[in-house]
Design a protein around this motif. Structure first.
Motif, short mmCIF file in Angstrom:
data_model
loop_
_atom_site.label_atom_id
_atom_site.label_comp_id
_atom_site.label_asym_id
_atom_site.label_seq_id
_atom_site.Cartn_x
_atom_site.Cartn_y
_atom_site.Cartn_z
N ASN A 9 158.98 -22.89 13.40
CA ASN A 9 159.32 -24.15 12.72
C ASN A 9 158.08 -24.90 12.24
OD1 ASN A 9 162.19 -23.94 13.13
ND2 ASN A 9 161.86 -24.50 15.27
N ILE A 10 157.09 -24.14 11.76
CA ILE A 10 155.87 -24.71 11.22
C ILE A 10 155.72 -24.24 9.78
CG2 ILE A 10 153.36 -24.85 11.40
CD1 ILE A 10 154.76 -26.28 13.66
N ALA A 11 155.46 -25.19 8.87
CA ALA A 11 155.28 -24.84 7.46
C ALA A 11 153.92 -24.17 7.26
CB ALA A 11 155.38 -26.10 6.60
N PHE A 12 153.92 -23.08 6.50
CA PHE A 12 152.68 -22.36 6.23
C PHE A 12 152.74 -21.84 4.80
CE2 PHE A 12 149.68 -18.76 6.49
CZ PHE A 12 148.62 -19.38 7.14
N SER A 13 151.68 -22.10 4.04
CA SER A 13 151.65 -21.72 2.64
C SER A 13 151.40 -20.23 2.46
CB SER A 13 150.55 -22.51 1.92
OG SER A 13 150.31 -21.99 0.63
N ALA A 14 152.13 -19.63 1.53
CA ALA A 14 151.93 -18.20 1.24
C ALA A 14 150.51 -17.93 0.77
CB ALA A 14 152.93 -17.75 0.18
N GLU A 15 149.89 -18.92 0.12
CA GLU A 15 148.54 -18.76 -0.39
C GLU A 15 147.51 -18.63 0.73
OE1 GLU A 15 150.73 -20.93 -1.64
OE2 GLU A 15 151.04 -19.76 -3.49
N ALA B 187 153.14 -31.06 10.77
CA ALA B 187 154.29 -30.38 10.16
C ALA B 187 153.88 -29.12 9.42
CB ALA B 187 155.02 -31.33 9.21
N THR B 188 152.60 -29.05 9.07
CA THR B 188 152.12 -27.90 8.31
C THR B 188 150.72 -27.54 8.76
OG1 THR B 188 151.81 -27.01 6.07
CG2 THR B 188 151.11 -29.30 6.46
N ILE B 189 150.27 -26.36 8.38
CA ILE B 189 148.94 -25.88 8.75
C ILE B 189 148.14 -25.65 7.49
CG2 ILE B 189 147.71 -23.87 9.70
CD1 ILE B 189 149.96 -23.66 11.77
N ASP B 190 146.88 -26.11 7.50
CA ASP B 190 146.02 -25.90 6.34
C ASP B 190 144.80 -25.09 6.75
OD1 ASP B 190 144.45 -27.64 7.80
OD2 ASP B 190 144.83 -29.37 6.50
N ARG B 191 143.89 -24.87 5.81
CA ARG B 191 142.72 -24.04 6.06
C ARG B 191 141.83 -24.62 7.16
NH1 ARG B 191 139.06 -21.01 1.60
NH2 ARG B 191 141.15 -20.68 0.78
N LYS B 192 141.68 -25.95 7.19
CA LYS B 192 140.85 -26.58 8.21
C LYS B 192 141.38 -26.30 9.61
CE LYS B 192 139.02 -30.38 5.40
NZ LYS B 192 138.94 -31.86 5.25
N THR B 193 142.71 -26.29 9.75
CA THR B 193 143.32 -26.00 11.05
C THR B 193 143.04 -24.57 11.46
OG1 THR B 193 145.10 -27.54 10.47
CG2 THR B 193 145.45 -26.15 12.40
N ILE B 194 143.12 -23.64 10.51
CA ILE B 194 142.81 -22.24 10.79
C ILE B 194 141.37 -22.10 11.27
CG2 ILE B 194 142.54 -19.94 9.78
CD1 ILE B 194 144.88 -20.61 7.90
N ASP B 195 140.44 -22.76 10.56
CA ASP B 195 139.03 -22.69 10.93
C ASP B 195 138.78 -23.27 12.32
OD1 ASP B 195 138.40 -21.54 8.51
OD2 ASP B 195 137.89 -23.44 7.55
N LEU B 196 139.54 -24.31 12.67
CA LEU B 196 139.36 -24.98 13.96
C LEU B 196 139.92 -24.17 15.13
CD1 LEU B 196 138.57 -27.54 15.60
CD2 LEU B 196 140.88 -28.42 15.10
N VAL B 197 141.09 -23.57 14.91
CA VAL B 197 141.84 -22.96 16.02
C VAL B 197 141.58 -21.47 16.18
CG1 VAL B 197 144.17 -22.48 16.91
CG2 VAL B 197 143.65 -24.70 15.86
N CYS B 198 141.45 -20.75 15.09
CA CYS B 198 141.43 -19.28 15.16
C CYS B 198 140.05 -18.72 15.45
CB CYS B 198 141.95 -18.69 13.84
SG CYS B 198 143.69 -19.05 13.53
N CYS B 199 140.06 -17.58 16.14
CA CYS B 199 138.82 -16.85 16.43
C CYS B 199 138.57 -15.86 15.30
CB CYS B 199 138.94 -16.09 17.74
SG CYS B 199 139.20 -17.15 19.19
#
Length: 342
Positions: free
Chosen positions: A163-169, A202-214
């Motif tokens: 239930n999290i919005a994520f852009s196909a891009e 409500a959604t995830i952006d590139r900054k969130t990916i950079d912060l959270v992901c290894c």
């Protein structure tokens, strides 16, 4: 047999199957699907025999294959986490003899899950001796990393289930950061969803990916073309060395390099006409994210330099197809050395 072909095989399972290939996540997913098809839930403790690597022996396997199912027509035997690379010659021969029992045991479905780091299938035109022995008795099913389009759909579906919005891009970017392994991606998606929910996002952006992901480093043709595109000369030859050690076919590596520079040239020519990133992506049927990476490289190179890179690639490709007894790895190394020096 491919994954798609095995999906059809699920309708009528018979005999034994060797699950091998790079994508261990899919092996587990399909093993669970086989369980659903074979087991009925009534006597699963008796009709589902799992042999782990530390408990494996040829006699244990042959006994499991030969034992009769309880109160049902078929039973399932699974071999998991067996270190095939550590098997000695006599153990390999004993394994082959144990698998011969399948011929007289129509009541048994066998799944041997070969973890990617514990099994060497060799190459399509030069399979390993173990692979040839196993496939005398088992139907091989290869689970490769899925194509980018299918992987993107899978990523979007997982975010949707959370239930999290994520852009196909952003799918390509997530794969670039985390790698192509579905195991890794599944864990990182779970982390992203948990982070989003705990922070009321409500959604995830590139900054969130950079912060959270290894960030994951993959040494494959994707990584090689990426480091070439980024101009990371320090990593280029380390990447190629690892591919060579992993017996990646030199002609396939060369193909990926030629393809990348061909696309780079095409993007450069269209960009010179005044096309936008979106228009270029639509014309060439390339994802906008990838076009953006090409445009970043184009900003550091002249059109003449890009054209020269493509000429070198085409010459190397032509030479690899026409010359006899050519050391393709050597030709590839010379090509990459020249490209890095431009």
């Amino acid at each position: 047999m491919t994954e798609a072909e095995f999906r059809q095989e699920l309708k009528d399972l018979k005999g034994g199957y060797l699950f091998y290939g790079d994508e261990d996540y899919l092996k587990l997913s399909y093993a669970k699907e086989v369980q659903k098809r074979v087991l009925d839930g009534a006597f699963d403790d008796f009709n589902h025999i799992v042999i782990y690597g530390e408990d494996y022996s040829a006699s244990e396997l042959s006994g499991a294959i030969a034992s009769l199912p309880m109160m049902t027509e078929k039973k399932l035997v699974e071999v998991r986490a067996l270190d095939f690379k550590s098997l000695k010659k006599d153990e390999i021969l004993a394994l082959g003899e144990a698998l011969e029992a399948l011929e007289d045991c129509d009541h048994t479905i066998l799944i041997m899950r070969a973890d990617s780091n514990l099994f060497d299938a060799g190459r399509p035109k030069a399979p390993s001796e173990l692979f040839k022995l196993l496939t005398k008795h088992l139907t091989p099913v290869e689970f490769a990393f899925p194509a980018s389009g299918r992987l993107s759909s899978w990523i979007l579906r997982h975010f949707s289930e959370g239930n999290i919005a994520f852009s196909a891009e952003l799918c390509d970017y997530l794969v670039e950061i985390c790698g192509h392994s579905m195991w890794t991606l599944s864990n990182e998606i779970d982390k992203l969803c948990a982070y989003a929910k705990s922070n009321s996002l409500a959604t995830i952006d590139r900054k969130t990916i950079d912060l959270v992901c290894c960030k994951s480093i993959e040494y494959d043709d994707f990584q090689l073309t990426n480091v070439l595109l980024e101009g990371n000369n320090a990593l280029v030859f380390e990447t190629l060395r690892r591919q060579k050690l992993n017996h990646e076919p030199a002609n396939m590596i060369l193909f990926s390099v030629v393809k990348m520079y061909t696309e780079l040239y095409a993007v450069s020519r269209l960009y010179q006409t005044g096309m936008s990133k979106g228009q270029i992506a639509s014309t060439l049927k390339i994802h906008e994210f990838k076009v953006g990476k090409y445009l970043t490289r184009i900003a550091r190179s002249s059109p003449a330099r890009i054209e020269r890179m493509l000429e070198l690639c085409r010459d190397a490709d032509l030479q690899s197809k026409s010359a006899q007894n050519l050391d393709t790895y050597g030709a590839l190394e010379r090509l990459i050395s020249t490209l890095c020096a431009l």
